[in-house]
Scaffold this active site. Sequence first.
Site, short mmCIF file in Angstrom:
data_model
loop_
_atom_site.label_atom_id
_atom_site.label_comp_id
_atom_site.label_asym_id
_atom_site.label_seq_id
_atom_site.Cartn_x
_atom_site.Cartn_y
_atom_site.Cartn_z
N GLU A 182 0.85 -1.19 0.00
CA GLU A 182 0.00 0.00 0.00
C GLU A 182 0.89 1.24 0.00
OE1 GLU A 182 -3.74 2.13 2.24
OE2 GLU A 182 -2.15 1.33 3.48
N GLU A 185 4.77 5.12 3.77
CA GLU A 185 4.24 6.41 4.22
C GLU A 185 5.42 7.34 4.49
OE1 GLU A 185 1.26 8.08 4.61
OE2 GLU A 185 2.62 9.65 5.29
N ASP A 187 -2.99 12.15 -2.11
CA ASP A 187 -3.25 13.60 -2.19
C ASP A 187 -3.54 13.96 -3.65
OD1 ASP A 187 -2.67 13.97 0.57
OD2 ASP A 187 -0.53 13.88 0.11
N LYS A 201 -4.91 21.74 -7.83
CA LYS A 201 -4.53 22.92 -8.61
C LYS A 201 -3.48 22.56 -9.67
CE LYS A 201 -5.61 26.31 -5.15
NZ LYS A 201 -5.17 26.81 -3.86
N ASP A 213 -11.52 10.52 -3.62
CA ASP A 213 -12.75 11.30 -3.51
C ASP A 213 -12.76 12.44 -4.53
OD1 ASP A 213 -10.49 12.26 -1.79
OD2 ASP A 213 -11.73 14.06 -1.92
#
Length: 229
Positions: A55, A80, A130, A134, A166
């Site tokens: 992941e 991470e 993320d 923009k 999302d």
Amino acid sequence: MIVPFMKPKDLAYPFSFRDRRLFVERDVFYLPNYLSSYEGFDPKLPLGHPRIFIEFCSGNGEWIIQKALENPDIQFIAVEKLFLRVQKIFSKRENLGIKNLFLVSGDINLLLEHFLPDDTVDTLAVNFPDPWPKERHSKNRLFHKNFVAHIQRILKPHGEVFVVTDDSGFSEWVYEAMKGDFKLKKEDVKKPLPNHGSSFFQRLWESKGKDIFYHHYQKGSYVGCEFFK
Ligand SMILES: C[S@@+](CC[C@H](N)C(=O)[O-])C[C@H]1O[C@@H](n2cnc3c(N)ncnc32)[C@H](O)[C@@H]1O
């Protein structure tokens, strides 16, 4: 017997920024930025296992901890870059006695560039990366051409990629990046993957009523979803 309860801060960073180096301890690979060389170090990633699930962007680890508990026959690797979040994954792993989860504390791009060999990964999941919506920040997004070439390279034949987001613009971005080399049934993106599970960010966005987009790609031809059934 009293079982000691580990808190996130019980995992300390093993060196200062000045003394940073490649280092493995307690099944955590420390992979700092800005080293002069990444060559010649073997982090002994647990890639000899017959089923490898990675992941990227694991956050506080809620999602991968659940998957590792449910699938003791699969070796999981969580990646991470924020150490505060790696500490949270680590303490959950230790407190639950999970043995099939290795942690990488560092940047995905460095891991791909230097440490993940060809044809080694069965499944890759990226939950709520993320989106950098923009345009002027778009260079920070995952799924640029080089990134896609790496995941194509590290996956085994028919290896699977799951991406959940999302952000509708980011969902399109991922689809455009992946469609040449991978197979996806695009009309399915609004259909939740069966037994996908949930993460901190998934719950957050669902509680705000946002749509969630689920991508499932397969290297080579689409032979069906192996992992989530
Ligand atoms: C929006 S959070 C999602 C966390 C988790 N997957 C979830 O769904 O709750 C995105 C995470 O990706 C991590 N991340 C972003 N870019 C990364 C990179 N290049 N390498 C490693 N981690 C990265 C961030 O630090 C952050 O924890």
